[in-house]
Design a protein around this motif. Structure first.
Motif, mmCIF file in Angstrom:
data_model
loop_
_atom_site.group_PDB
_atom_site.id
_atom_site.type_symbol
_atom_site.label_atom_id
_atom_site.label_comp_id
_atom_site.label_asym_id
_atom_site.label_seq_id
_atom_site.Cartn_x
_atom_site.Cartn_y
_atom_site.Cartn_z
ATOM 1 N N GLN A 46 0.810 -1.222 0.000
ATOM 2 C CA GLN A 46 0.000 0.000 0.000
ATOM 3 C C GLN A 46 0.848 1.280 0.000
ATOM 4 O OE1 GLN A 46 -3.604 0.327 -0.011
ATOM 5 N NE2 GLN A 46 -3.289 -1.747 -0.769
ATOM 6 N N PRO A 47 1.676 1.481 -1.039
ATOM 7 C CA PRO A 47 2.488 2.705 -1.097
ATOM 8 C C PRO A 47 1.632 3.917 -1.476
ATOM 9 C CG PRO A 47 2.717 1.493 -3.135
ATOM 10 C CD PRO A 47 1.884 0.618 -2.218
ATOM 11 N N ASP A 48 2.200 5.097 -1.290
ATOM 12 C CA ASP A 48 1.545 6.312 -1.779
ATOM 13 C C ASP A 48 1.696 6.439 -3.283
ATOM 14 O OD1 ASP A 48 0.797 7.462 0.811
ATOM 15 O OD2 ASP A 48 2.958 7.630 1.126
ATOM 16 N N VAL A 49 2.832 5.940 -3.788
ATOM 17 C CA VAL A 49 3.096 6.068 -5.223
ATOM 18 C C VAL A 49 3.794 4.814 -5.727
ATOM 19 C CG1 VAL A 49 5.248 7.335 -4.713
ATOM 20 C CG2 VAL A 49 4.246 7.461 -7.008
ATOM 21 N N LEU A 50 3.392 4.395 -6.928
ATOM 22 C CA LEU A 50 3.954 3.224 -7.588
ATOM 23 C C LEU A 50 4.697 3.708 -8.830
ATOM 24 C CD1 LEU A 50 4.015 0.081 -7.696
ATOM 25 C CD2 LEU A 50 1.916 0.212 -9.049
ATOM 26 N N PHE A 51 6.011 3.523 -8.859
ATOM 27 C CA PHE A 51 6.820 3.873 -10.026
ATOM 28 C C PHE A 51 6.890 2.638 -10.926
ATOM 29 C CE2 PHE A 51 8.092 7.088 -7.016
ATOM 30 C CZ PHE A 51 8.264 8.221 -7.814
ATOM 31 N N LEU A 52 6.355 2.773 -12.137
ATOM 32 C CA LEU A 52 6.182 1.620 -13.032
ATOM 33 C C LEU A 52 6.928 1.807 -14.345
ATOM 34 C CD1 LEU A 52 2.380 0.638 -13.024
ATOM 35 C CD2 LEU A 52 4.303 -0.854 -12.510
ATOM 36 N N ASP A 53 7.787 0.868 -14.677
ATOM 37 C CA ASP A 53 8.377 0.852 -16.010
ATOM 38 C C ASP A 53 7.288 0.437 -17.002
ATOM 39 O OD1 ASP A 53 10.138 0.830 -18.132
ATOM 40 O OD2 ASP A 53 10.920 -1.153 -17.688
ATOM 41 N N ILE A 54 7.236 1.090 -18.149
ATOM 42 C CA ILE A 54 6.205 0.730 -19.138
ATOM 43 C C ILE A 54 6.624 -0.490 -19.950
ATOM 44 C CG2 ILE A 54 5.089 1.478 -21.285
ATOM 45 C CD1 ILE A 54 4.751 4.197 -20.160
ATOM 46 N N GLU A 55 7.869 -0.503 -20.430
ATOM 47 C CA GLU A 55 8.296 -1.552 -21.351
ATOM 48 C C GLU A 55 8.864 -2.738 -20.577
ATOM 49 O OE1 GLU A 55 10.343 1.346 -21.379
ATOM 50 O OE2 GLU A 55 8.956 2.573 -22.480
ATOM 51 N N MET A 56 7.995 -3.680 -20.248
ATOM 52 C CA MET A 56 8.426 -4.902 -19.570
ATOM 53 C C MET A 56 7.870 -6.114 -20.311
ATOM 54 S SD MET A 56 8.173 -3.953 -15.479
ATOM 55 C CE MET A 56 6.452 -3.429 -15.518
ATOM 56 N N PRO A 57 8.592 -7.232 -20.321
ATOM 57 C CA PRO A 57 8.131 -8.415 -21.057
ATOM 58 C C PRO A 57 6.871 -9.024 -20.453
ATOM 59 C CG PRO A 57 10.057 -8.949 -19.714
ATOM 60 C CD PRO A 57 9.896 -7.467 -19.646
ATOM 61 N N GLU A 58 5.998 -9.499 -21.331
ATOM 62 C CA GLU A 58 4.785 -10.247 -20.970
ATOM 63 C C GLU A 58 3.699 -9.370 -20.351
ATOM 64 O OE1 GLU A 58 5.520 -13.825 -18.772
ATOM 65 O OE2 GLU A 58 7.324 -14.303 -19.924
ATOM 66 N N LEU A 59 4.059 -8.495 -19.397
ATOM 67 C CA LEU A 59 3.053 -7.654 -18.738
ATOM 68 C C LEU A 59 3.607 -6.234 -18.646
ATOM 69 C CD1 LEU A 59 0.257 -7.796 -17.335
ATOM 70 C CD2 LEU A 59 1.487 -8.082 -15.172
ATOM 71 N N SER A 60 3.002 -5.311 -19.396
ATOM 72 C CA SER A 60 3.538 -3.946 -19.435
ATOM 73 C C SER A 60 3.069 -3.134 -18.234
ATOM 74 C CB SER A 60 3.089 -3.233 -20.717
ATOM 75 O OG SER A 60 1.720 -2.877 -20.631
ATOM 76 N N GLY A 61 3.762 -2.034 -17.999
ATOM 77 C CA GLY A 61 3.350 -1.135 -16.929
ATOM 78 C C GLY A 61 1.965 -0.570 -17.150
ATOM 79 N N LEU A 62 1.589 -0.347 -18.412
ATOM 80 C CA LEU A 62 0.242 0.154 -18.705
ATOM 81 C C LEU A 62 -0.818 -0.840 -18.241
ATOM 82 C CD1 LEU A 62 0.879 1.547 -22.310
ATOM 83 C CD2 LEU A 62 0.390 2.919 -20.277
ATOM 84 N N GLU A 63 -0.563 -2.130 -18.474
ATOM 85 C CA GLU A 63 -1.520 -3.160 -18.051
ATOM 86 C C GLU A 63 -1.594 -3.249 -16.529
ATOM 87 O OE1 GLU A 63 -1.262 -6.473 -21.567
ATOM 88 O OE2 GLU A 63 0.566 -6.106 -20.430
ATOM 89 N N ILE A 64 -0.443 -3.122 -15.870
ATOM 90 C CA ILE A 64 -0.438 -3.151 -14.406
ATOM 91 C C ILE A 64 -1.219 -1.973 -13.846
ATOM 92 C CG2 ILE A 64 1.023 -3.007 -12.346
ATOM 93 C CD1 ILE A 64 3.222 -4.416 -14.022
ATOM 94 N N ALA A 65 -1.033 -0.798 -14.438
ATOM 95 C CA ALA A 65 -1.739 0.393 -13.966
ATOM 96 C C ALA A 65 -3.248 0.221 -14.086
ATOM 97 C CB ALA A 65 -1.286 1.622 -14.747
ATOM 98 N N LYS A 66 -3.690 -0.362 -15.186
ATOM 99 C CA LYS A 66 -5.126 -0.596 -15.356
ATOM 100 C C LYS A 66 -5.666 -1.502 -14.245
ATOM 101 C CE LYS A 66 -5.107 0.012 -20.388
ATOM 102 N NZ LYS A 66 -5.237 -0.660 -21.704
#
Length: 379
Positions: A46-66
């Motif tokens: 439960q962080p205040d902010v999640l720093f996410l790389d977008i270009e990752m194999p199999e599961l992108s940061g965009l998909e994680i954010a959704k």
């Protein structure tokens, strides 16, 4: 103390972000290099902010954010990416910000300031503002959205014409009476007057029902020959209106407003009302494109004046050139920056790429001024 989680499949990048956050006084709860574990870590920590790389194999940061937003997790998302092309996608999933690699300290600090502001606002206004009123924002750049208290999920409309009608009304002078014939011509130009009139009345009714369901004191009120948007508790904050006021009031970027100008330029770099294909949108698209370029060039000049970090300045120059590819003043600025970053070879490569572009698309060559600048840099 702010708490963060970092997700990046490049271990060295994750460690760099970790160090920068710790130096900024942020508590890093965890680093994750496996994108499949990211959502579980976010839920558990439960962080205040999640720093996410977008270009990752199999599961992108965009998909994680959704998935983060679908689960209504109470955290902000800041993307990390090596490519400027992801900016629009980042804002489509309502990320708070995005950082380009290599991440610069000043950019990271800007993102942390935005996280702080968003979190403070949310705590002070869970459902209402401090005076009991709901804050409402309207986004016309990128997909049209009306948001309550900067909520993650925008207001849902029954039909796309409901959203288009509201967007049209928001672009009119405050509480202006708009004739039903103007609205019919704008939104249903190919229909006969009787059918278009029925559609207009039905759409107005649906918009007002949505306002009531959301508890908003906004109404499309019928007047003699048309409608007026009545705003009981003040007008929504509209990104297009803010951009317009900055330009028409001659606002100059400075140390006091820099963060807001940067956010506005990033936000307004997205397409204007892209989901609407009605002819009425075109004049507005041209108008606000000019406003965007005008303010963006002012920001570029400010960066040059204060000798801002060259990668950051180059990102802005490239962003503006994406919207105005044949503007040689932007190309001159970018070529100088390429020279500062990588020397004469990099500047020459940039010049050749631009020369090929305008030869292919316009059958033309770069101006003598640009060519002379190149020679002065490589001699």
């Amino acid at each position: 103390m702010m708490k963060a989680v970092i997700v990046d499949d490049e271990q060295l990048v994750a460690e760099q972000i970790d160090r920068m956050l710790v130096n900024a006084g942020v508590k890093v709860l965890g680093c994750c290099i496996n994108p499949h574990e990211a959502l579980g870590m976010a839920k558990a920590l439960q962080p205040d902010v999640l720093f996410l790389d977008i270009e990752m194999p199999e599961l992108s940061g965009l998909e994680i954010a959704k998935l983060v937003y679908a689960d209504k997790l109470d955290m902000e998302v800041v993307f990390i990416t090596a490519y400027n092309q992801y900016a629009i996608d980042a804002f489509r999933v309502n990320a708070l910000d995005y950082l380009l690699k290599p991440v610069m300290e000043e950019d990271l600090m800007r993102s942390l300031e935005r996280v702080t502001q968003r979190r403070q606002h949310r705590k002070a206004a869970v459902g209402t503002s401090s005076d009991g009123q709901r804050t409402v924002t309207a986004e016309l750049f990128g997909k049209f959205a009306l948001r309550l208290n900067e909520g993650l999920e925008p207001v849902r409309w029954v039909t796309s014409k409901c959203a288009e009608l509201l967007a049209y009304m928001l672009l009119q002078p405050l509480e202006k009476e708009v004739s039903k014939w103007e609205l019919v011509e704008a939104l249903w130009p190919s229909q006969n007057s009787d059918k278009a009139g029925i559609n207009l009345r039905s759409t107005v009714s649906r918009v007002n029902k949505t306002f009531r369901d959301c508890g908003l004191e906004i109404t499309l009120t019928s007047v003699k020959n048309g409608y007026r948007l009545v705003l009981s508790n003040g007008a929504p904050a509209v990104d297009a209106m803010e951009l317009e006021s900055y330009v028409l009031e001659g606002v100059e970027p400075d140390s006091d407003n820099l963060s807001r100008v940067e956010q506005l330029i990033q936000r307004c770099s997205q397409p204007f009302l892209p989901e609407f294909d009605s002819a009425w949108c075109e004049p507005y698209r041209k108008q606000y494109r000019q406003y965007f370029l005008h303010l963006g060039k002012k920001l570029l000049l400010y960066y040059e004046r204060i000798e801002a970090e060259p990668f950051k300045t180059l990102r802005l120059a490239d962003l503006l050139a994406d919207h105005e590819p044949y503007d040689e003043s932007l190309r001159e600025a970018a070529m100088k920056l390429h020279y500062r970053i990588g020397g004469s070879q990099r500047a020459a490569a940039y010049y050749e790429a631009y020369a090929e572009l305008i030869h292919t698309e316009l059958g033309a060559s770069p101006s003598d001024t640009l060519a002379e600048l190149l020679h002065s840099l490589i001699d």
